[in-house]
Design a protein around this motif. Structure first.
Motif, PDB file in Angstrom:
ATOM      1  N   PHE A  84      66.569  23.203  62.012  1.00 41.79           N
ATOM      2  CA  PHE A  84      65.175  22.880  61.751  1.00 41.79           C
ATOM      3  C   PHE A  84      64.883  23.121  60.279  1.00 41.79           C
ATOM      4  N   PHE A  85      64.362  22.094  59.623  1.00 43.19           N
ATOM      5  CA  PHE A  85      64.027  22.175  58.210  1.00 43.19           C
ATOM      6  C   PHE A  85      62.513  22.277  58.062  1.00 43.19           C
ATOM      7  N   VAL A  86      62.078  23.211  57.261  1.00 42.61           N
ATOM      8  CA  VAL A  86      60.653  23.363  57.005  1.00 42.61           C
ATOM      9  C   VAL A  86      60.316  22.518  55.783  1.00 42.61           C
ATOM     10  N   THR A  87      59.794  21.330  56.049  1.00 43.42           N
ATOM     11  CA  THR A  87      59.411  20.404  54.993  1.00 43.42           C
ATOM     12  C   THR A  87      58.131  20.866  54.317  1.00 43.42           C
ATOM     13  N   ASP A  88      57.167  21.308  55.132  1.00 47.56           N
ATOM     14  CA  ASP A  88      55.892  21.789  54.602  1.00 47.56           C
ATOM     15  C   ASP A  88      55.391  22.911  55.517  1.00 47.56           C
ATOM     16  N   LYS A  89      55.516  24.155  55.066  1.00 45.39           N
ATOM     17  CA  LYS A  89      55.138  25.280  55.932  1.00 45.39           C
ATOM     18  C   LYS A  89      53.646  25.297  56.246  1.00 45.39           C
ATOM     19  N   HIS A  90      52.845  24.568  55.468  1.00 53.27           N
ATOM     20  CA  HIS A  90      51.408  24.483  55.726  1.00 53.27           C
ATOM     21  C   HIS A  90      51.079  23.471  56.819  1.00 53.27           C
ATOM     22  N   LYS A  91      52.081  22.718  57.257  1.00 54.27           N
ATOM     23  CA  LYS A  91      51.882  21.745  58.333  1.00 54.27           C
ATOM     24  C   LYS A  91      52.645  22.144  59.587  1.00 54.27           C
ATOM     25  N   THR A  98      48.712  16.672  74.309  1.00 48.94           N
ATOM     26  CA  THR A  98      47.259  16.787  74.389  1.00 48.94           C
ATOM     27  C   THR A  98      46.625  17.775  73.419  1.00 48.94           C
ATOM     28  N   GLU A  99      47.391  18.704  72.868  1.00 39.09           N
ATOM     29  CA  GLU A  99      46.800  19.634  71.906  1.00 39.09           C
ATOM     30  C   GLU A  99      47.841  20.175  70.953  1.00 39.09           C
ATOM     31  N   LYS A 100      47.356  20.723  69.833  1.00 36.38           N
ATOM     32  CA  LYS A 100      48.243  21.258  68.805  1.00 36.38           C
ATOM     33  C   LYS A 100      47.634  22.519  68.219  1.00 36.38           C
ATOM     34  N   PHE A 101      48.508  23.394  67.722  1.00 30.84           N
ATOM     35  CA  PHE A 101      48.076  24.631  67.083  1.00 30.84           C
ATOM     36  C   PHE A 101      48.790  24.772  65.750  1.00 30.84           C
ATOM     37  N   ASP A 102      48.012  25.048  64.698  1.00 29.78           N
ATOM     38  CA  ASP A 102      48.591  25.338  63.394  1.00 29.78           C
ATOM     39  C   ASP A 102      49.217  26.725  63.450  1.00 29.78           C
ATOM     40  N   LEU A 103      50.344  26.872  62.788  1.00 27.90           N
ATOM     41  CA  LEU A 103      51.046  28.155  62.751  1.00 27.90           C
ATOM     42  C   LEU A 103      51.025  28.698  61.335  1.00 27.90           C
ATOM     43  N   ASN A 104      50.865  30.005  61.248  1.00 30.47           N
ATOM     44  CA  ASN A 104      50.864  30.682  59.960  1.00 30.47           C
ATOM     45  C   ASN A 104      51.889  31.802  60.031  1.00 30.47           C
ATOM     46  N   LEU A 105      53.137  31.426  59.789  1.00 27.25           N
ATOM     47  CA  LEU A 105      54.238  32.375  59.891  1.00 27.25           C
ATOM     48  C   LEU A 105      54.813  32.655  58.505  1.00 27.25           C
ATOM     49  N   ASP A 106      55.461  33.795  58.369  1.00 28.24           N
ATOM     50  CA  ASP A 106      56.078  34.190  57.110  1.00 28.24           C
ATOM     51  C   ASP A 106      57.437  33.504  56.992  1.00 28.24           C
ATOM     52  N   LEU A 107      57.424  32.274  56.533  1.00 29.04           N
ATOM     53  CA  LEU A 107      58.657  31.507  56.366  1.00 29.04           C
ATOM     54  C   LEU A 107      59.129  31.637  54.929  1.00 29.04           C
ATOM     55  N   CYS A 108      60.371  32.093  54.767  1.00 29.04           N
ATOM     56  CA  CYS A 108      60.864  32.365  53.424  1.00 29.04           C
ATOM     57  C   CYS A 108      61.892  31.342  52.953  1.00 29.04           C
TER      58      CYS A 108
END
Length: 160
Positions: A84-91, A98-108
């Motif tokens: 899994f590649f983190v292209t944009d940690k803000h997305k 039917t639903e989505k949740f934004d995640l705010n994790l400490d990705l380094c």
């Protein structure tokens, strides 16, 4: 529960899909081919969709964790690892149809080994564990399961 290393959401799972992405929703990436249906996953670099297995719509806790080392859940009925590649940690989002949740994790970093577990305790719950990696792991099943998953069987990426 929420901090910079773990978030838990109560997700309404429907249309037989649960996904993790680090980019905007993309209809093209959300398509399932016959091969994807057979393996229970659609794997793209920064957009992965898994079959949650139960067919009905239902709510379930989804735990999204950042760990230095993967810790398996003894209640896991299915376990898969994918790159899994983190292209944009803000997305970064966990979602269903039917639903989505934004995640705010400490990705380094940018590259992770993503472990997906379907677990059964008192209720069904799901784990997504992100472990930083120096390179992309091979996508594969990590245990035999009653839905056709075979330990060490490799999974294909893309739509097929």
């Amino acid at each position: 529960m929420s901090d910079k290393n773990i978030q838990t959401v109560d997700l309404l799972i429907s249309h037989r899909q649960i996904l993790l992405r680090s980019r905007d929703y993309d209809e093209k990436l959300s398509q399932w081919g016959q091969g994807n249906i057979s393996q229970g996953a659609v794997i793209h670099k920064d957009y992965v969709i898994f079959d949650p297995l139960p067919e009905d719509a239902f709510g379930a806790n989804v735990n999204i964790k950042v760990e230095n080392v993967f810790k398996l859940d003894e209640n896991a009925q299915r376990r898969i690892v994918v790159p899994f590649f983190v292209t944009d940690k803000h997305k970064l989002q966990v979602a269903s149809a039917t639903e989505k949740f934004d995640l705010n994790l400490d990705l380094c970093g940018e590259i992770y080994s993503l472990y997906y577990e379907i677990c059964e305790g008192d209720e069904i719950y799901y784990n997504f564990s992100l472990v930083p990696s120096k390179g992309a792991v091979d996508a594969k099943f990590l245990l035999d399961d009653p839905w056709g998953g075979v330990k060490d069987h490799h999974l294909k990426e893309g739509v097929f």
